[in-house]
Write an enzyme that holds these catalytic residues in place. Sequence first.
Site, PDB file in Angstrom:
ATOM      1  CE  LYS A  86      -0.635  -2.032  -0.144  1.00 13.09           C
ATOM      2  NZ  LYS A  86       0.144  -3.471   0.348  1.00 13.09           N
ATOM      3  NE  ARG A 116       0.609   1.070   5.585  1.00 18.12           N
ATOM      4  CZ  ARG A 116       1.223   0.922   4.598  1.00 18.12           C
ATOM      5  NH1 ARG A 116       1.111   1.954   3.854  1.00 18.12           N
ATOM      6  NH2 ARG A 116       1.755  -0.122   4.022  1.00 18.12           N
ATOM      7  NE  ARG A 129       8.671  -6.987  -1.702  1.00 12.59           N
ATOM      8  CZ  ARG A 129       7.551  -5.926  -1.072  1.00 12.59           C
ATOM      9  NH1 ARG A 129       6.683  -6.316  -1.712  1.00 12.59           N
ATOM     10  NH2 ARG A 129       7.240  -5.344   0.427  1.00 12.59           N
ATOM     11  NE  ARG A 182       9.714  -2.326   0.930  1.00  9.59           N
ATOM     12  CZ  ARG A 182       8.111  -2.385   1.125  1.00  9.59           C
ATOM     13  NH1 ARG A 182       7.903  -1.852  -0.089  1.00  9.59           N
ATOM     14  NH2 ARG A 182       7.288  -1.746   2.629  1.00  9.59           N
ATOM     15  NE  ARG A 207       6.029  -4.056   5.292  1.00 12.21           N
ATOM     16  CZ  ARG A 207       6.841  -4.773   4.137  1.00 12.21           C
ATOM     17  NH1 ARG A 207       7.968  -5.821   4.971  1.00 12.21           N
ATOM     18  NH2 ARG A 207       6.392  -4.806   3.501  1.00 12.21           N
TER      19      ARG A 207
HETATM   20  P1  AMP Z   1       4.827   0.668   1.557  1.00 11.68           P
HETATM   21  O1  AMP Z   1       5.758   0.906   1.316  1.00 11.68           O
HETATM   22  O2  AMP Z   1       3.582   1.210   1.399  1.00 11.68           O
HETATM   23  O3  AMP Z   1       4.600  -1.172   2.086  1.00 11.68           O
HETATM   24  O4  AMP Z   1       4.834   1.228   3.409  1.00 11.68           O
HETATM   25  C1  AMP Z   1       6.225   0.753   3.923  1.00 11.68           C
HETATM   26  C2  AMP Z   1       6.204   1.151   5.301  1.00 11.68           C
HETATM   27  O5  AMP Z   1       5.935   3.039   5.464  1.00 11.68           O
HETATM   28  C3  AMP Z   1       5.125   1.167   6.149  1.00 11.68           C
HETATM   29  O6  AMP Z   1       5.451  -0.282   6.253  1.00 11.68           O
HETATM   30  C4  AMP Z   1       5.054   2.340   7.233  1.00 11.68           C
HETATM   31  O7  AMP Z   1       5.758   1.957   7.666  1.00 11.68           O
HETATM   32  C5  AMP Z   1       5.023   3.205   6.432  1.00 11.68           C
HETATM   33  N1  AMP Z   1       3.936   4.119   5.778  1.00 11.68           N
HETATM   34  C6  AMP Z   1       3.171   4.071   4.777  1.00 11.68           C
HETATM   35  N2  AMP Z   1       2.387   4.314   4.328  1.00 11.68           N
HETATM   36  C7  AMP Z   1       1.894   4.916   5.597  1.00 11.68           C
HETATM   37  C8  AMP Z   1       0.712   4.966   6.286  1.00 11.68           C
HETATM   38  N3  AMP Z   1      -0.780   5.809   5.382  1.00 11.68           N
HETATM   39  N4  AMP Z   1       0.322   5.330   7.322  1.00 11.68           N
HETATM   40  C9  AMP Z   1       1.570   5.380   8.260  1.00 11.68           C
HETATM   41  N5  AMP Z   1       2.602   4.529   7.939  1.00 11.68           N
HETATM   42  C10 AMP Z   1       2.993   4.562   6.308  1.00 11.68           C
END
Ligand code: AMP
Length: 187
Positions: A16, A91, A130, A134, A145
Amino acid sequence: MAELNVILTGPPGAGKGTQARLLVERFDIPQISTGDMLRAAVASGSELGRQADAIMKRGDLVPDSVIVALVDDRLAQDDCRTGFILDGFPRTKAQAEALDALLARSGREPLRVVALSVPEEELIRRILSRGEGRADDTKEAVTKRLQVFRSETAPVLEHYKDSLSEVDGLGSVEEIHARVVAELEGS
Ligand code: AMP
């Protein structure tokens, strides 16, 4: 087209972020990544960052109310006038409903929803290789996740089933980009 309002969704590791950055260049609209916003908050040591840090490390979701407030503020900024690419939001079904309500309230154009689909074994392989450093790219957090995606985010795809375009997320970055653009420039 007056506005291009896009949700780019899909499981963790589907690409994404990479695809959102290419769409920024192509359509000149901003990427809004709630994950990036939260990581910036963690790095800054703000109150939000302190709350989010442990939740993110576990691979859990930050509460809907916190996330919706972040997105609401961000979409009100001037650079979102002609559109935006939401990456990692909504999400949960509650986030999707809150987003629909806030777009309706500001009289904005309907959303285009693009879901990248990638088989689970490939997702795990991509994330664990990757090397972005992180804190949530550990085996345990990745498993969590993916579980959270299946239980919380799959209903978001169902919520948008009438406007959803599924795009094959396997192939080169350029191939996948071309597929996404074809969907967005199509009807
Ligand atoms: P991402 O970079 O999109 O994979 O997000 C990393 C982490 O941030 C996720 O595993 C959640 O802990 C938190 N997070 C990001 N976006 C959201 C969202 N829309 N709702 C809730 N938690 C989020």
